[in-house]
Design a protein around this motif. Structure first.
Motif, PDB file in Angstrom:
ATOM      1  N   PRO A  23      -2.722  -5.436   1.122  1.00 24.03           N
ATOM      2  CA  PRO A  23      -1.276  -5.676   1.160  1.00 24.03           C
ATOM      3  C   PRO A  23      -0.807  -5.834   2.605  1.00 24.03           C
ATOM      4  CG  PRO A  23      -1.700  -3.341   0.917  1.00 24.03           C
ATOM      5  CD  PRO A  23      -3.044  -4.023   0.912  1.00 24.03           C
ATOM      6  N   PRO A  24       0.199  -6.651   2.848  1.00 24.31           N
ATOM      7  CA  PRO A  24       0.665  -6.803   4.230  1.00 24.31           C
ATOM      8  C   PRO A  24       1.398  -5.569   4.743  1.00 24.31           C
ATOM      9  CG  PRO A  24       2.024  -8.099   2.729  1.00 24.31           C
ATOM     10  CD  PRO A  24       0.909  -7.531   1.907  1.00 24.31           C
ATOM     11  N   VAL A  25       1.909  -4.754   3.813  1.00 27.84           N
ATOM     12  CA  VAL A  25       2.726  -3.604   4.197  1.00 27.84           C
ATOM     13  C   VAL A  25       2.125  -2.332   3.612  1.00 27.84           C
ATOM     14  CG1 VAL A  25       4.981  -2.504   3.896  1.00 27.84           C
ATOM     15  CG2 VAL A  25       4.849  -4.950   4.380  1.00 27.84           C
ATOM     16  N   LEU A  26       2.156  -1.265   4.437  1.00 27.70           N
ATOM     17  CA  LEU A  26       1.627   0.030   4.004  1.00 27.70           C
ATOM     18  C   LEU A  26       2.738   1.064   4.174  1.00 27.70           C
ATOM     19  CD1 LEU A  26      -1.131   1.175   3.167  1.00 27.70           C
ATOM     20  CD2 LEU A  26      -1.649   1.490   5.587  1.00 27.70           C
ATOM     21  N   LEU A  27       3.028   1.799   3.102  1.00 28.76           N
ATOM     22  CA  LEU A  27       4.008   2.882   3.180  1.00 28.76           C
ATOM     23  C   LEU A  27       3.249   4.200   3.121  1.00 28.76           C
ATOM     24  CD1 LEU A  27       6.606   1.609   0.527  1.00 28.76           C
ATOM     25  CD2 LEU A  27       6.615   1.208   3.008  1.00 28.76           C
ATOM     26  N   MET A  28       3.537   5.096   4.058  1.00 30.49           N
ATOM     27  CA  MET A  28       2.806   6.359   4.103  1.00 30.49           C
ATOM     28  C   MET A  28       3.807   7.504   4.191  1.00 30.49           C
ATOM     29  SD  MET A  28      -0.257   5.175   6.696  1.00 30.49           S
ATOM     30  CE  MET A  28      -1.489   6.301   6.080  1.00 30.49           C
ATOM     31  N   ASP A  29       3.795   8.372   3.178  1.00 29.48           N
ATOM     32  CA  ASP A  29       4.775   9.451   3.090  1.00 29.48           C
ATOM     33  C   ASP A  29       4.109  10.774   3.491  1.00 29.48           C
ATOM     34  OD1 ASP A  29       6.936  11.002   2.567  1.00 29.48           O
ATOM     35  OD2 ASP A  29       7.213  10.358   0.487  1.00 29.48           O
ATOM     36  N   GLU A  30       4.330  11.214   4.711  1.00 26.92           N
ATOM     37  CA  GLU A  30       3.713  12.445   5.251  1.00 26.92           C
ATOM     38  C   GLU A  30       2.220  12.488   4.932  1.00 26.92           C
ATOM     39  OE1 GLU A  30       5.420  15.330   6.574  1.00 26.92           O
ATOM     40  OE2 GLU A  30       7.518  15.002   6.035  1.00 26.92           O
ATOM     41  N   PRO A  31       1.467  11.446   5.260  1.00 22.25           N
ATOM     42  CA  PRO A  31       0.091  11.362   4.754  1.00 22.25           C
ATOM     43  C   PRO A  31      -0.833  12.450   5.279  1.00 22.25           C
ATOM     44  CG  PRO A  31       0.467   9.694   6.429  1.00 22.25           C
ATOM     45  CD  PRO A  31       1.803  10.308   6.131  1.00 22.25           C
ATOM     46  N   ALA A  34      -4.819  -1.440  14.369  1.00 17.89           N
ATOM     47  CA  ALA A  34      -5.179  -2.447  15.375  1.00 17.89           C
ATOM     48  C   ALA A  34      -6.065  -3.531  14.765  1.00 17.89           C
ATOM     49  CB  ALA A  34      -5.895  -1.768  16.548  1.00 17.89           C
ATOM     50  N   GLU A  35      -6.985  -3.126  13.865  1.00 18.52           N
ATOM     51  CA  GLU A  35      -7.912  -4.099  13.275  1.00 18.52           C
ATOM     52  C   GLU A  35      -7.227  -5.028  12.285  1.00 18.52           C
ATOM     53  OE1 GLU A  35     -11.039  -1.857  11.437  1.00 18.52           O
ATOM     54  OE2 GLU A  35     -11.876  -1.190  13.357  1.00 18.52           O
ATOM     55  N   THR A  36      -6.310  -4.483  11.490  1.00 18.08           N
ATOM     56  CA  THR A  36      -5.770  -5.259  10.366  1.00 18.08           C
ATOM     57  C   THR A  36      -4.401  -5.872  10.649  1.00 18.08           C
ATOM     58  OG1 THR A  36      -4.703  -3.311   9.411  1.00 18.08           O
ATOM     59  CG2 THR A  36      -6.950  -3.792   8.682  1.00 18.08           C
ATOM     60  N   GLY A  37      -3.682  -5.318  11.626  1.00 22.49           N
ATOM     61  CA  GLY A  37      -2.352  -5.843  11.910  1.00 22.49           C
ATOM     62  C   GLY A  37      -1.342  -5.641  10.799  1.00 22.49           C
ATOM     63  N   LYS A  38      -1.575  -4.633   9.928  1.00 22.91           N
ATOM     64  CA  LYS A  38      -0.614  -4.351   8.851  1.00 22.91           C
ATOM     65  C   LYS A  38       0.712  -3.869   9.426  1.00 22.91           C
ATOM     66  CE  LYS A  38      -3.782  -4.686   5.601  1.00 22.91           C
ATOM     67  NZ  LYS A  38      -3.843  -5.983   4.953  1.00 22.91           N
ATOM     68  N   THR A  39       1.766  -4.114   8.683  1.00 22.66           N
ATOM     69  CA  THR A  39       3.044  -3.491   8.999  1.00 22.66           C
ATOM     70  C   THR A  39       3.053  -2.135   8.311  1.00 22.66           C
ATOM     71  OG1 THR A  39       4.057  -5.669   8.941  1.00 22.66           O
ATOM     72  CG2 THR A  39       5.548  -3.765   8.885  1.00 22.66           C
ATOM     73  N   ILE A  40       3.189  -1.061   9.095  1.00 24.67           N
ATOM     74  CA  ILE A  40       3.098   0.282   8.522  1.00 24.67           C
ATOM     75  C   ILE A  40       4.392   1.035   8.760  1.00 24.67           C
ATOM     76  CG2 ILE A  40       1.831   2.475   8.558  1.00 24.67           C
ATOM     77  CD1 ILE A  40      -0.645   0.966   9.494  1.00 24.67           C
ATOM     78  N   LEU A  41       4.896   1.638   7.693  1.00 25.06           N
ATOM     79  CA  LEU A  41       6.049   2.524   7.802  1.00 25.06           C
ATOM     80  C   LEU A  41       5.560   3.902   7.380  1.00 25.06           C
ATOM     81  CD1 LEU A  41       9.073   2.642   8.433  1.00 25.06           C
ATOM     82  CD2 LEU A  41       9.542   2.111   6.049  1.00 25.06           C
ATOM     83  N   LEU A  42       5.623   4.867   8.317  1.00 24.53           N
ATOM     84  CA  LEU A  42       5.033   6.175   8.069  1.00 24.53           C
ATOM     85  C   LEU A  42       6.074   7.257   8.291  1.00 24.53           C
ATOM     86  CD1 LEU A  42       1.563   7.453   9.145  1.00 24.53           C
ATOM     87  CD2 LEU A  42       3.556   8.744   9.889  1.00 24.53           C
ATOM     88  N   VAL A  43       6.189   8.161   7.321  1.00 21.70           N
ATOM     89  CA  VAL A  43       7.157   9.247   7.406  1.00 21.70           C
ATOM     90  C   VAL A  43       6.468  10.498   7.938  1.00 21.70           C
ATOM     91  CG1 VAL A  43       8.414  10.903   5.962  1.00 21.70           C
ATOM     92  CG2 VAL A  43       8.705   8.451   5.585  1.00 21.70           C
ATOM     93  N   GLY A  52       0.842  -1.199   0.000  1.00 17.34           N
ATOM     94  CA  GLY A  52       0.000   0.000   0.000  1.00 17.34           C
ATOM     95  C   GLY A  52       0.873   1.243   0.000  1.00 17.34           C
ATOM     96  N   TYR A  53       0.412   2.298  -0.668  1.00 18.91           N
ATOM     97  CA  TYR A  53       1.231   3.504  -0.769  1.00 18.91           C
ATOM     98  C   TYR A  53       0.337   4.731  -0.655  1.00 18.91           C
ATOM     99  CZ  TYR A  53       4.879   6.601  -2.706  1.00 18.91           C
ATOM    100  OH  TYR A  53       5.813   7.589  -2.906  1.00 18.91           O
ATOM    101  N   VAL A  54       0.639   5.577   0.320  1.00 19.58           N
ATOM    102  CA  VAL A  54      -0.141   6.796   0.547  1.00 19.58           C
ATOM    103  C   VAL A  54       0.815   7.975   0.540  1.00 19.58           C
ATOM    104  CG1 VAL A  54      -1.694   8.007   2.133  1.00 19.58           C
ATOM    105  CG2 VAL A  54      -1.763   5.514   2.009  1.00 19.58           C
ATOM    106  N   ILE A  55       0.479   9.034  -0.213  1.00 21.47           N
ATOM    107  CA  ILE A  55       1.378  10.191  -0.270  1.00 21.47           C
ATOM    108  C   ILE A  55       0.675  11.454   0.226  1.00 21.47           C
ATOM    109  CG2 ILE A  55       2.875   9.335  -2.102  1.00 21.47           C
ATOM    110  CD1 ILE A  55       1.221  10.790  -4.145  1.00 21.47           C
TER     111      ILE A  55
END
Lengths: 253, 308
Positions: free
Chosen positions: B154-162, B183-192, B78-81
């Motif tokens: 996706p198991p992983v979510l990347l979030m760039d200054e969302p 908490a609901e999905t248990g995704k691995t999230i990396l957030l900038v 996952g990708y959020v900008i």
């Protein structure tokens, strides 16, 4: 609103066709305007046939110009082709810089008389606005949308097809509209090379010192250009000054 | 889940990343914190190969991402900008359906998924499905952006200054929504982010970047402790770091047994910062912690817990 405009356009088109059909019979009118001319109405060819050829030539030329200009514009905005952009722009500008009359004359020895040299001249003339419109349309696509498309896993081709071209469409269509109006107005020079079109009465009139023919050809050429421009405006291509269209909704900042 | 292994990146003469190594555990919400130009966004973008490291490797679930086709890789992340980047010519539903469509899901499955996701991000599917992005507020648009990123599960979510472009109230709402979704999905999230407070609200773990280097990494309370790196200290007023650190410590950890009669009640999941704010608001020296058996928390306990 749109329906009313469509109805008006249909009425104007009918008026145009009626005037075209009546042209050979309007002897009295043209005689009043040009009393010194012995035969003031153009009878050598059917006006409808001239209109048909005129449309084939100008629409065909814009179609060919699009086949060249749009891919060139896409190439010029790809990372790999960006360096070619000044070159493409120079080549297309040069092509447009040749006056269509000169292009027709220069192409005569190579392509002979008739439609071919006319098409060539028109394509050279119309390719630049198509190229410019493609480039500025693609450049108007918000960077955030292309970045998101990349990050979500679009291939370069999918990005172009599904995101960039649909978003570039209003600007691209506006450019095509300019190209078509230019092309319809310019097709008349094809008569110099013997291509039958609404320019034929003009060239015949010039050759025979018959200003009545010239005026009739000029009127119908200009009228057709205006009608087509309006028709394209109706079908969603915004005018050069942004005369509004459905689907040109504000882009998200 | 995501392992950075000596990742460096050079833009011409500029060293944007200088040998960054650390691991984001599966299921963590890890915040990459740093000032502008610290390299945090560059590091994030090496995960989905929008940027290729000039040295080092990025491992995703044990696989080197350099060996995965970039398009397949990105469809699986996952990708959020910050600029959201919704496609303005498509409806909200079509935007959310982007990746499932790329993956060739059938229509009923896509539609069910779109509705479920709009619900998850707090937008009523009936009201929003057919809207155009231009008609959404900034916060609504980013909720759709989040739904779009989660669409293919996706198991992983990347979030760039969302949330950086949103006003404080809206930002708060999205932060709460993100915590709940995590908490609901248990995704691995990396957030900038460059916002320390945002990091404290969201993070299980904080990785602090400065000048292309990783300068600290770990649970928030640890990273903001007395040995906090200069890069973190610069983000807050002198002395305020101790206050911020309270937000990273659960109130339950400092509570003592027994009720505190007549003192205001604090919800079970609250932090020491919440406890302190409640004391300030009521002018009392203690609060009681809701739940059984009865426990309470005093100002002195907060001071003890926050001491190095």
């Amino acid at each position: 609103m749109r329906r009313a405009r469509a109805a008006r356009l249909a009425a104007e088109t009918l008026a145009f066709l009626a005037a075209l059909l009546a042209a050979p019979r309007a002897e009295a009118l043209w005689h009043a305007l040009f009393p010194e001319v012995a035969r003031p109405t153009f009878q050598q060819d059917s006006w409808l046939l001239l209109l048909g050829w005129h449309l084939v030539l100008s629409l065909g030329a814009v179609g060919l110009a699009a086949l060249i200009g749009i891919p060139a514009g896409i190439l010029a905005t790809r990372p790999a082709g960006r360096r070619m952009r000044p070159l493409l722009d120079a080549v297309f500008s040069l092509a447009q810089g040749i006056p269509p009359v000169a292009a027709v004359a220069l192409a005569l020895p190579l392509l002979g008389f008739g439609a071919a040299p006319t098409l060539l001249a028109l394509v050279l003339y119309a390719a630049l606005p198509v190229l410019r419109a493609t480039v500025s349309g693609l450049e108007s696509v918000p960077a955030s949308a292309t970045e998101a498309a990349r990050g979500l896993g679009f291939s370069p081709w999918q990005r172009l097809r599904d995101v960039e071209l649909p978003l570039a469409r209003p600007v691209l269509l506006a450019g095509m509209r300019v190209a078509l109006t230019l092309s319809v107005a310019t097709t008349a020079v094809g008569a110099v090379a013997g291509a039958r079109c609404l320019g034929t009465p003009i060239v015949t009139g010039l050759a025979n010192a018959n200003p009545s023919y010239v005026l009739q050809g000029a009127i119908f050429t200009a009228w057709l250009a205006l009608l087509l421009d309006r028709a394209l405006g109706l079908f969603g291509a915004p005018g050069p000054a942004g005369t509004g269209s459905p689907g040109s909704g504000a882009a998200q900042p | 889940m995501i392992r950075f292994d000596g990742v460096s990146h050079q833009y011409g003469a500029l060293e944007a990343l200088r040998g960054v190594s650390f691991e984001v555990p599966a299921g963590a919400l890890c915040v990459l914190l740093g000032e502008s130009g610290s390299g945090k966004s560059t590091l994030l973008r090496t995960v989905n190969r929008l940027i290729e490291p000039t040295a080092g490797r990025v491992l995703l679930g044990g696989r080197d991402v350099a060996g995965i086709d970039p398009q397949a890789l990105r469809r699986g992340i996952g990708y959020v900008i910050q600029s959201v980047g919704l496609f303005p010519h498509r409806s909200v539903a079509a935007n959310v359906a982007t990746v499932p469509r790329l993956l060739g899901w059938d229509r009923p499955r896509v539609e069910a998924r779109v509705d479920a996701l709009l619900e998850m991000v707090g937008l009523d599917p009936g009201a929003y499905r057919d809207r155009r992005p231009a008609t959404l507020s900034g916060g609504q648009a980013q909720r759709v952006g989040l739904a779009r990123a989660l669409a293919a599960d996706p198991p992983v979510l990347l979030m760039d200054e969302p949330f950086s472009a949103l006003d404080p109230g809206t930002r708060r709402g999205l932060q709460v929504a993100l915590r709940r979704i995590h908490a609901e999905t248990g995704k691995t999230i990396l957030l900038v982010t460059h916002d320390l407070e945002e990091a404290l609200v969201l993070a299980d773990r904080i990785a602090v970047m400065a000048e292309g280097r990783l300068v600290a990494e770990g649970p928030p309370a640890e990273v903001l402790g007395p040995g906090a790196p200069e890069a973190v200290r610069r983000m807050v007023r002198t002395g305020a770091l101790a206050l911020h650190r309270l937000a990273a410590l659960p109130a339950a950890g400092a509570a003592e047994d027994g009720p505190a009669l007549g003192s205001p009640g604090l919800p079970a999941g609250a932090t020491l910062e919440d406890a302190l704010l409640l004391m300030l608001a009521h002018g009392t020296g203690s609060v009681s912690l809701e739940g059984a058996p009865p426990r309470h928390l005093s100002m002195a306990a907060i001071l003890r817990a926050s001491a190095p």
